[in-house]
Scaffold this active site. Sequence first.
Site, PDB file in Angstrom:
ATOM      1  N   GLY A 124      39.441  35.697  29.758  1.00  0.00           N
ATOM      2  CA  GLY A 124      39.459  36.721  30.788  1.00  0.00           C
ATOM      3  C   GLY A 124      40.606  36.479  31.752  1.00  0.00           C
ATOM      4  N   CYS A 125      40.977  37.505  32.507  1.00  0.00           N
ATOM      5  CA  CYS A 125      42.115  37.358  33.413  1.00  0.00           C
ATOM      6  C   CYS A 125      41.817  36.349  34.517  1.00  0.00           C
ATOM      7  CB  CYS A 125      42.522  38.713  33.990  1.00  0.00           C
ATOM      8  SG  CYS A 125      41.208  39.621  34.825  1.00  0.00           S
ATOM      9  N   TYR A 126      40.744  36.554  35.260  1.00  0.00           N
ATOM     10  CA  TYR A 126      40.418  35.603  36.330  1.00  0.00           C
ATOM     11  C   TYR A 126      40.153  34.188  35.785  1.00  0.00           C
ATOM     12  CZ  TYR A 126      39.654  39.748  39.337  1.00  0.00           C
ATOM     13  OH  TYR A 126      39.795  40.910  40.048  1.00  0.00           O
ATOM     14  N   PHE A 131      49.689  35.185  38.393  1.00  0.00           N
ATOM     15  CA  PHE A 131      50.059  35.634  37.052  1.00  0.00           C
ATOM     16  C   PHE A 131      49.779  37.127  36.927  1.00  0.00           C
ATOM     17  CE2 PHE A 131      45.792  34.070  37.189  1.00  0.00           C
ATOM     18  CZ  PHE A 131      45.015  34.810  36.319  1.00  0.00           C
TER      19      PHE A 131
END
Length: 310
Positions: free
Chosen positions: A116-118, A287
């Site tokens: 996942g991104c986080y 990011f």
Amino acid sequence: MSAPLVFIDGDQGTTGLQIHERLHGRSDLRLLTLPEADRKNAARRAEAINACDIAVLCLPDGPAREAAASVVNPAVRVIDASSAHRTDADWVYGLPEMSAAQSARIATAHRVTNPGCYPTGAIALLLPLVQAGLVPADHPLAIHAVSGYSGGGRARVDEHEGAGASQAPAFQVYGLGLAHKHTPEIEKHAGLTQRPFFLPAYGSFRQGIVLTIPLLLRQLPAGVTADRLHACLQQHYDGAAHVEVVSLQDAQAAQHLDPQVLNGTNQLRLSVFANPLHGQVLLSAVFDNLGKGASGAAVQNLDLMLQHAA
């Protein structure tokens, strides 16, 4: 021998479109796409996924599980960009920088779950420190992150870019039930034994993430300093092509963190900020939520799998 055939299932969504753009023009693979009329045809999608070498699932969790279950060809390898399999022990977690061996696991895997991104930022910061014993696995951790609105998918993009964009909120904290679906993923893959406190937010910019984790040195094991935390991260990511650790000197000189500074790249930038007078440290990760946080990571994993196939 023909180039490997890659099928992107869900290539009209935000992540799928980005992956398609990143792969466009490459001669070392072939892209399989379905005509628009067939994209919701379960039989045609199952036929396509079983005809490819590597399938990349850019689907909501439920359809991603169905697509993965439809694979009957044992030669087909899968990268799932959804959160459906991120804590599943039968799937390899697709964060190559976790350890020296993780890239090899991804390269040879038949089932890879994209991070996942986080969690990408949180795990990248915490895992090396937990493994080194600098941050206890049961330490009470608070993680705060602000993402561009594209992290909310098509509905959030429409809210900020559609007809009513002028009414879109400038900033929105969510996940107030403290049950965000990324929290178990962070806990598992950062090596934690206690659930972290995770609070996400969206800003009125399209993409990019700033994630921060505050630490009080007096609550950490004796002898832990900002220098030791920084040295641990620097050593862990030495030679990592897509992770950079900002020097303590540059961090000390920084006045702000721009969530958009790495947009369009697959880079992850980690920093350690410190106030020695008060014994406080702030870990940060910056990011692109659509880059290292999604499509860039998927392509990085795809390249590892293609190298093994070659």
